[in-house]
Design a protein around this motif. Structure first.
Motif, PDB file in Angstrom:
ATOM      1  N   GLU A  66       0.814  -1.204   0.000  1.00 36.89           N
ATOM      2  CA  GLU A  66       0.000   0.000   0.000  1.00 36.89           C
ATOM      3  C   GLU A  66       0.849   1.257   0.000  1.00 36.89           C
ATOM      4  OE1 GLU A  66      -3.531   1.600   2.753  1.00 36.89           O
ATOM      5  OE2 GLU A  66      -2.781  -0.397   3.218  1.00 36.89           O
ATOM      6  N   GLY A  67       1.975   1.189   0.709  1.00 37.04           N
ATOM      7  CA  GLY A  67       2.874   2.343   0.824  1.00 37.04           C
ATOM      8  C   GLY A  67       4.000   1.990   1.766  1.00 37.04           C
ATOM      9  N   ILE A  68       4.881   2.972   2.020  1.00 35.98           N
ATOM     10  CA  ILE A  68       5.986   2.730   2.957  1.00 35.98           C
ATOM     11  C   ILE A  68       5.479   3.028   4.368  1.00 35.98           C
ATOM     12  CG2 ILE A  68       8.308   3.415   3.629  1.00 35.98           C
ATOM     13  CD1 ILE A  68       8.379   2.252   0.913  1.00 35.98           C
ATOM     14  N   PRO A  69       5.513   2.033   5.254  1.00 36.15           N
ATOM     15  CA  PRO A  69       5.032   2.275   6.613  1.00 36.15           C
ATOM     16  C   PRO A  69       5.908   3.297   7.350  1.00 36.15           C
ATOM     17  CG  PRO A  69       5.535  -0.061   6.253  1.00 36.15           C
ATOM     18  CD  PRO A  69       6.021   0.685   5.067  1.00 36.15           C
ATOM     19  N   MET A  70       5.296   4.061   8.238  1.00 41.73           N
ATOM     20  CA  MET A  70       6.039   5.060   9.006  1.00 41.73           C
ATOM     21  C   MET A  70       7.146   4.414   9.834  1.00 41.73           C
ATOM     22  SD  MET A  70       5.133   7.951   8.112  1.00 41.73           S
ATOM     23  CE  MET A  70       5.979   8.973   9.308  1.00 41.73           C
ATOM     24  N   LEU A  71       6.930   3.139  10.197  1.00 43.82           N
ATOM     25  CA  LEU A  71       7.967   2.402  10.916  1.00 43.82           C
ATOM     26  C   LEU A  71       9.313   2.509  10.213  1.00 43.82           C
ATOM     27  CD1 LEU A  71       8.994   0.147  12.898  1.00 43.82           C
ATOM     28  CD2 LEU A  71       8.063  -1.501  11.295  1.00 43.82           C
ATOM     29  N   ILE A  72       9.289   2.294   8.889  1.00 45.69           N
ATOM     30  CA  ILE A  72      10.535   2.337   8.116  1.00 45.69           C
ATOM     31  C   ILE A  72      11.059   3.766   8.013  1.00 45.69           C
ATOM     32  CG2 ILE A  72      11.486   1.963   5.800  1.00 45.69           C
ATOM     33  CD1 ILE A  72       9.791  -0.545   5.633  1.00 45.69           C
ATOM     34  N   VAL A  73      10.120   4.720   7.865  1.00 43.71           N
ATOM     35  CA  VAL A  73      10.537   6.119   7.797  1.00 43.71           C
ATOM     36  C   VAL A  73      11.241   6.521   9.102  1.00 43.71           C
ATOM     37  CG1 VAL A  73       9.736   8.493   7.531  1.00 43.71           C
ATOM     38  CG2 VAL A  73       8.637   6.650   6.247  1.00 43.71           C
ATOM     39  N   TRP A  74      10.669   6.125  10.240  1.00 41.30           N
ATOM     40  CA  TRP A  74      11.291   6.425  11.530  1.00 41.30           C
ATOM     41  C   TRP A  74      12.675   5.798  11.626  1.00 41.30           C
ATOM     42  CZ3 TRP A  74      10.573   9.753  15.313  1.00 41.30           C
ATOM     43  CH2 TRP A  74       9.326  10.357  15.465  1.00 41.30           C
ATOM     44  N   ALA A  75      12.781   4.538  11.206  1.00 45.74           N
ATOM     45  CA  ALA A  75      14.073   3.847  11.299  1.00 45.74           C
ATOM     46  C   ALA A  75      15.122   4.592  10.486  1.00 45.74           C
ATOM     47  CB  ALA A  75      13.936   2.409  10.808  1.00 45.74           C
ATOM     48  N   LEU A  76      14.801   4.923   9.229  1.00 45.12           N
ATOM     49  CA  LEU A  76      15.781   5.605   8.383  1.00 45.12           C
ATOM     50  C   LEU A  76      16.105   6.987   8.943  1.00 45.12           C
ATOM     51  CD1 LEU A  76      14.532   4.568   4.816  1.00 45.12           C
ATOM     52  CD2 LEU A  76      16.364   3.555   6.199  1.00 45.12           C
TER      53      LEU A  76
END
Ligand SMILES: Nc1ncnc2c1ncn2[C@@H]1O[C@H](COP(=O)(O)OP(=O)(O)OP(=O)(O)O)[C@@H](O)[C@H]1O
Ligand SMILES: [Mg+2]
Lengths: 262, 373
Positions: free
Chosen positions: B215-225
Motif C-alpha cells: 500500500e505504501g511505505i510504513p512510518m515504521l521504516i521512515v522512523w528507522a531511516l
C-alpha cells in the motif's frame, strides 16, 4: 616580579582533603601574567593536587581562589578552560581510540554553520592539528591517526600543543617533559618562553632542575602539602634548588635565600 | 588535507597502507561482511520462496526497521560507555500507559502519545541521573529498571481494566494527526501508480481488488531511516558526537578536557528511552493494542545488533551505520529462516554464533587501529 602588576590567579590558603588524607594543608601562591612559575617538590608533595584545584578538577576543601581579582568558583574543568586556563595533566587527558585531531579539539570543537545546524569543522581541526604539531617538532602521519598509535612522547606533545593552543591566559604543565626527547624538550622550553613573553602565565611542574632554571622566573617548593616558600630567580642557585627538591634536608641553609617570602 | 598527505610522503618510517586496507579498517566492516554473506546465502537457499518478492522485502524490512529503531539509541549509548537494559521493558511500559491513557482515561490519541513520551523520557533521565550520580555501573541500574518497568507494564492493565492487554486503539486513533505519524503509510499514490502500471502486483479479488499488494511505505521504516540518519550525523559530524566518543573512551580524560560527560550520558539515556517509545507507539498503532509482554528481550537484541555493527562493549568506538546493518542482518535472518522453512529455534543458534564472530572481528580491528597495544 614588579609589584605594580596584579596577580592573575591568587590561591589563598588552599586545603584539599581526600577522606582522611590531607593532600594540601594550606598553600598560598600568586601567579602573575607573563611569568613562568615553577612548582617543585617530592613525589606525593601535592603538586598535581594543587594545580588540579586551579584547573577546576578538584574543589578545594578550604581556601579561596581569585582569578583576575574576583573569587572564582569553577564547577568543573570546562569553566576553567572557558576562562582561558589550559592544563597538561600528568596523566594525559588523551583518548587512545580517537584520532589526534578529535583529541586535540576535545571539549573545544570548532564549528561551522551548515544550514540551520552547527557542525564539527573537521577540515579546520585537521589543519590546525597538523600545523601545531609541526611547530612542536613532530610530523604526524595524518590528523586522523588514532592517538593510541602514538609513542608516549608524541602523546605528551599533542597534549602540550593542545594546551598551548587553548591556554589564552594560563598554561599549566604537570611534568610535561617527563617522556620527551632532547629536541622536543628544547621545543617545549622554548614554547614556554614564547608564550610567557606574550603575557601568558605559565605554571610549570618538573623534577628537573636544569629545566626549571632554564625558564623559571619564580620557584615554589611544596613539601607534604605545605609551601616551603617562593624564591625569585637569582635569589636561589641551582644547587640550593636541587637540595630543596630532594626533600628539603638542607632547608636550614636555604632559609636565608628564600628571603622572607615564606 | 594536502598537508596531511605531504606528511605521509615525508615520513619514511611509515609503511604505505593500501587504500583498500585503510578502507577496511572501520567499525562497519563486520556489519558489511555479514550483510553480504546473509544476502548471498538467502538468495541461494530461499531465492524462490517469495522472500525477495515485494511483499517479502516489505516483510523483512519492517522487522529490521524495528531492530534499527532501538539499535540507534543503544549504539550511541554504548559508544558513550553505558548500557540500557531497560529498553525492552520500556517498550512494554510505554505501550501500556499509552493505551490506558487513550482508553481508560479517554484522552485523545495525540495527548496520550505526548504524555507517554514525556514520562518515558523522564524515566530515561532518571536512569542516567542515577548512573552518573552514584557512579554505579549502568548495567545494574538499568537491570533494576528492567524489572520495575516490566512489573508496572503487567500490573497497570490489571489495576485499571482487570486484564493483561488493552485493545481498541484503532477506533480511538482514527484520523488523529499524531497517530498517523507513527501508524500511517507514505507514498501511497506512488504504489497505486506502480500497481496500475503493473510494476508491482495487485490484488485480483476481494475487497482490495485492484489495490497494489504494497500500500505504501510504513512510518515504521521512515522512523528507522530518519533515526539512523540523525544518529549518524550527530555522531560523526557534530561537537556532541565528539563528546560521545570522548565520554566512552575515557570519561576522566574527557572531563578534564572540558567535556560535560554527565550531561552527555544523561541525554543519551533519554534518547534511548525516546527510541524505545517510538517503537512502542508504532506497535500500538499497528496492532491496535498494548500487551504487557511487548518488547521482551529487545534490549539484548539491540545490544547484539550494535556489537555486530562494530561497536566496542567497553565504549569509545562504534558506528550508527554499522548498528543499522547489524539490525538488518537480524531482520533478514529471522524472516529468512521462516521463508526458507527452517526451524525457527535455530535463529537463536545463529544469533549466538554471529555475536561471537562479530566480537572477535571487532577486537582484531581495534588492535589494528590502536597499533597493537
Ligand atoms: N584522588 C585522590 N584520592 C586520595 N588521595 C589522593 C588523591 N589524589 C592525590 N592523593 C594523595 O595526595 C597526595 C599528593 O598527591 P599529588 O598527586 O598531588 O602529588 P605530586 O606532588 O603531584 O607527586 P608526583 O611528583 O609523584 O606527581 C598523595 O599522598 C596522594 O596519595
Ligand atoms: Mg604529580
Amino acid at each position: 616580579m614588579s609589584t605594580d602588576i596584579k596577580p592573575l590567579i591568587q590561591m589563598k590558603n588552599i586545603e584539599k582533603h581526600f577522606g582522611r588524607v590531607i593532600a594540601l594543608a594550606g598553600v598560598s601562591v600568586d601567579i602573575f601574567p607573563g611569568e613562568c612559575h615553577c612548582l617543585l617538590g617530592d613525589n606525593g608533595a601535592g603538586k598535581s593536587t594543587f594545580i588540579k584545584t586551579m584547573s577546576g578538577v578538584h574543589k578545594p576543601t578550604h581556601g579561596e581562589i581569585l582569578f583576575d581579582g574576583v573569587p572564582m568558583q569553577f564547577a568543573d574543568p570546562r569553566d576553567a578552560i572557558t576562562a582561558g586556563i589550559a592544563t597538561v595533566h600528568q596523566h594525559l587527558a588523551m583518548i587512545p581510540l580517537m584520532s589526534v585531531s578529535r583529541n586535540f579539539f576535545m571539549g573545544n570543537e570548532p564549528q561551522k554553520s551548515f544550514g540551520p545546524f552547527k557542525v564539527f569543522d573537521h577540515a579546520h581541526a585537521n589543519e590546525v592539528t597538523m600545523t601545531e604539531m609541526r611547530k612542536m617538532g613532530i610530523n604526524l602521519r595524518g590528523p586522523d591517526q588514532a592517538v593510541g598509535t602514538l609513542s608516549g612522547g608524541e602523546r605528551q606533545t599533542v597534549a602540550i600543543a593542545r594546551a598551548v593552543h587553548f591556554g589564552a591566559k594560563v598554561l599549566i604543565l604537570d611534568e610535561p617533559t617527563s617522556a620527551l626527547g632532547v629536541r622536543q624538550t628544547a621545543n617545549v622550553l622554548a614554547t614556554i618562553d614564547k608564550v610567557r613573553k606574550q603575557g601568558v602565565a605559565v605554571v610549570f611542574i618538573t623534577h628537573n632542575v636544569r629545566h626549571a632554571m632554564a625558564v623559571g622566573d619564580r620557584f615554589t617548593v611544596l613539601n607534604r602539602g605545605k609551601t616551603l616558600g617562593t624564591a625569585t630567580r637569582g635569589e636561589v642557585s641551582p644547587e640550593e634548588l636541587q637540595d630543596l627538591m630532594a626533600g628539603g634536608q638542607e632547608l636550614a641553609t636555604l632559609e636565608g635565600s628564600l628571603g622572607g617570602t615564606v | 588535507m594536502s598537508q596531511a598527505n605531504e606528511a605521509i610522503e615525508s615520513d619514511e618510517r611509515v609503511k604505505r597502507i593500501s587504500p583498500l586496507r585503510k578502507a577496511l579498517i572501520r567499525p562497519e566492516l563486520g556489519g558489511m561482511c555479514g550483510t553480504v554473506i546473509v544476502f548471498v546465502l538467502f538468495l541461494i537457499f530461499a531465492g524462490d520462496s517469495g522472500m525477495f518478492s515485494p511483499q517479502g522485502v516489505m516483510n523483512w524490512s519492517q522487522v529490521s526497521a524495528q531492530f534499527m529503531i532501538i539499535a540507534v539509541g543503544a549504539c550511541l549509548l554504548m559508544i558513550a560507555g553505558e548500557f540500557d537494559l531497560s529498553v525492552g521493558s520500556m517498550i512494554g511500559f510505554a505501550s501500556m500507559i499509552m493505551a490506558i491513557f487513550a482508553t481508560t482515561f479517554g484522552w485523545p490519541m495525540w495527548l496520550a502519545i505526548l504524555v507517554t513520551f514525556a514520562i518515558t523520557i523522564s524515566l530515561g533521565a532518571m536512569n542516567g541521573l542515577i548512573v552518573v550520580r552514584t557512579g554505579l555501573p549502568s548495567f545494574i541500574v538499568t537491570l533494576a529498571f528492567l524489572f520495575i518497568l516490566r512489573g508496572f507494564a503487567i500490573f497497570l492493565p490489571y489495576a485499571f481494566e482487570g486484564k493483561s492487554n488493552i485493545g481498541g486503539i484503532k477506533e480511538i486513533s482514527e484520523g488523529d494527526w499524531l497517530a498517523s505519524v507513527f501508524g500511517g503509510k507514505i507514498f501511497k499514490g506512488l504504489f497505486q501508480w506502480m500497481g496500475d502500471n503493473e510494476l508491482i502486483a495487485t490484488f485480483s479479488r476481494g475487497t482490495k481488488a485492484g489495490q497494489p499488494v504494497i500500500e505504501g511505505i510504513p512510518m515504521l521504516i521512515v522512523w528507522a531511516l530518519g533515526l539512523i540518519f540523525l544518529g549518524h550525523f550527530i555522531l560523526t559530524r557534530t561537537k556532541f558526537g565528539n563528546w560521545i566518543f570522548a565520554a566512552g573512551g575515557d570519561s576522566e580524560a574527557a572531563r578534564n578536557s572540558g567535556v560535560p560527560v554527565d550531561r552527555v550520558k544523561i541525554l543519551l539515556f533519554m534518547f534511548t528511552a525516546f527510541c524505545a517509545t517510538v517503537l512502542a507507539t508504532v506497535q500500538v498503532m499497528e496492532f491496535s493494542s498494548a500487551d504487557a509482554g511487548r518488547g521482551l528481550l529487545k534490549e539484548f537484541e539491540a545490544i547484539i545488533a550494535v556489537v555486530i555493527g562494530g561497536a566496542l562493549l567497553t565504549g569509545g568506538y562504534g558506528s550508527v551505520l554499522g548498528a543499522a546493518l547489524g539490525a538488518l542482518i537480524f531482520g533478514v535472518v529471522q524472516q529468512g529462516l521462516f521463508f526458507a522453512g527452517v526451524e525457527s529455534s535455530l535463529f537463536r543458534v545463529f544469533l549466538g554464533v554471529i555475536l561471537l564472530g562479530a566480537v572477535i572481528l571487532n577486537t582484531y580491528i581495534r588492535r589494528i587501529i590502536t597499533g597493537e597495544r
